[in-house]
Design a protein around this motif. Structure first.
Motif, PDB file in Angstrom:
ATOM      1  N   GLY A   1       0.878  -1.469   0.041  1.00  0.00           N
ATOM      2  CA  GLY A   1       0.422   0.393  -0.072  1.00  0.00           C
ATOM      3  C   GLY A   1       0.870   1.121   0.246  1.00  0.00           C
ATOM      4  O   GLY A   1       1.709   1.746   0.521  1.00  0.00           O
TER       5      GLY A   1
ATOM      6  N   LEU B   1       2.027   5.387   0.969  1.00  0.00           N
ATOM      7  CA  LEU B   1       2.434   5.714   1.475  1.00  0.00           C
ATOM      8  C   LEU B   1       2.090   7.164   2.039  1.00  0.00           C
ATOM      9  O   LEU B   1       1.660   8.389   2.209  1.00  0.00           O
TER      10      LEU B   1
ATOM     11  N   VAL C   1      -3.134  -2.205   7.182  1.00  0.00           N
ATOM     12  CA  VAL C   1      -2.849  -0.350   7.496  1.00  0.00           C
ATOM     13  C   VAL C   1      -3.975   0.470   5.894  1.00  0.00           C
ATOM     14  O   VAL C   1      -3.865   0.398   5.406  1.00  0.00           O
TER      15      VAL C   1
ATOM     16  N   PRO D   1      -6.660   5.724   5.217  1.00  0.00           N
ATOM     17  CA  PRO D   1      -5.632   6.697   4.528  1.00  0.00           C
ATOM     18  C   PRO D   1      -5.110   7.786   5.516  1.00  0.00           C
ATOM     19  O   PRO D   1      -3.548   8.254   5.568  1.00  0.00           O
TER      20      PRO D   1
ATOM     21  N   ASP E   1      -4.198   6.576   8.751  1.00  0.00           N
ATOM     22  CA  ASP E   1      -3.380   5.474   9.613  1.00  0.00           C
ATOM     23  C   ASP E   1      -2.130   5.171   8.538  1.00  0.00           C
ATOM     24  O   ASP E   1      -0.942   5.729   8.830  1.00  0.00           O
ATOM     25  N   LYS E   2      -2.384   5.564   7.146  1.00  0.00           N
ATOM     26  CA  LYS E   2      -1.050   5.422   6.138  1.00  0.00           C
ATOM     27  C   LYS E   2       0.124   6.443   6.324  1.00  0.00           C
ATOM     28  O   LYS E   2       0.444   6.134   6.206  1.00  0.00           O
TER      29      LYS E   2
ATOM     30  N   ALA F   1       3.220   7.084   7.627  1.00  0.00           N
ATOM     31  CA  ALA F   1       5.087   7.504   6.968  1.00  0.00           C
ATOM     32  C   ALA F   1       5.074   8.726   7.949  1.00  0.00           C
ATOM     33  O   ALA F   1       6.367   8.276   7.230  1.00  0.00           O
TER      34      ALA F   1
ATOM     35  N   VAL G   1       5.893   3.025   1.759  1.00  0.00           N
ATOM     36  CA  VAL G   1       4.894   1.919   0.933  1.00  0.00           C
ATOM     37  C   VAL G   1       4.997   1.147   2.676  1.00  0.00           C
ATOM     38  O   VAL G   1       6.333   1.532   3.496  1.00  0.00           O
ATOM     39  N   VAL G   2       4.046   0.524   2.673  1.00  0.00           N
ATOM     40  CA  VAL G   2       3.566  -0.984   3.728  1.00  0.00           C
ATOM     41  C   VAL G   2       3.169  -2.235   2.874  1.00  0.00           C
ATOM     42  O   VAL G   2       2.155  -2.192   2.388  1.00  0.00           O
TER      43      VAL G   2
ATOM     44  N   VAL H   1      -3.198   5.887  -0.870  1.00  0.00           N
ATOM     45  CA  VAL H   1      -3.607   7.029  -0.134  1.00  0.00           C
ATOM     46  C   VAL H   1      -4.748   6.319   0.468  1.00  0.00           C
ATOM     47  O   VAL H   1      -5.148   6.071   1.572  1.00  0.00           O
TER      48      VAL H   1
END
Length: 212
Positions: A60, A62, A102, A105, A107-108, A112, A119-120, A148
């Motif tokens: 995902g 970030l 995650v 948005p 939380d992302k 970051a 990215v995660v 995001v």
């Protein structure tokens, strides 16, 4: 790089599917590990113990400048112990790991800010630490499956088997009566397919010497 004997680890079957042709062509070992830190650690401990190892899959974003459907080399991994650097990829993005999805948005963005990551995913932190402990040469390539501002349904990590396959009936039951989230997951599947095509292409460019 001269076509090394490469081991590729993909957490999910839908990710590994994009590597089947390349693995056959170059004699690479392709393993679908299952999702999460424990699955990755087990695959590293029980798979081939020589040659470089590549973790390949989706992540995902970030940061808003990373577009869904793109693929990126990862040079740094943020872990709770240290920031680890790939011995194969000198320049690239930073990834951070998480033990659960995650999804939002907010939380992302917070993640970051805390980690400096682009990215995660749910495996890179465990993968890099385990590879370092084993003295393995390692690399990570991740495709962006969600930006995001994309939302993922809560609990969607339960839709997958320990072997990385989809549980279609559980997913369908979870999404019953939630048409908006069903459309989101269809779009997620399309983005994943596009991103993994780019991941496979980037892996071939990175690990295959086409100079001759």
């Amino acid at each position: 790089m001269t076509n090394p004997t490469l081991t590729i680890l993909c957490p999910m079957k839908m990710e590994a599917a994009k590597f089947t042709r390349l693995a056959r062509r170059y004699g690479w070992t392709l393993i679908t590990t299952g999702i999460g830190a424990g699955a990755i650690e087990h695959a590293l401990a029980t798979g081939p113990q020589t040659g470089p190892v590549l973790l390949a899959g989706i992540a995902g974003a970030l940061r808003r400048d990373l577009e869904a459907g793109t693929a990126h080399l990862i040079s740094e991994v943020y872990t709770s112990q240290a920031i680890l650097h790939s011995p194969i990829i000198p320049t690239g993005l930073r990834v951070t790991g998480a033990d659960e999805i995650v999804a939002t948005p907010e939380d992302k963005i917070r993640l970051a800010e805390r980690t400096g990551a682009h990215v995660v995913d749910m495996e890179s932190h465990a993968f890099a630490l385990a590879a370092e402990r084993a003295g393995r040469s390692w690399a990570i390539i991740r495709g962006v499956s969600d930006g995001v501002d994309h939302h993922l349904p809560a609990g969607c990590d339960a839709w997958f088997t320990p072997q990385g396959g989809l549980r279609p009936f559980i997913a369908a039951r979870s999404l019953a009566g939630r048409p908006k989230e069903l459309l989101q997951m269809i779009a997620f599947a399309r983005r994943t397919s596009l991103a993994m095509k780019c991941v496979a292409r980037l892996a071939e460019e990175t690990f295959v010497d086409n100079s001759g």
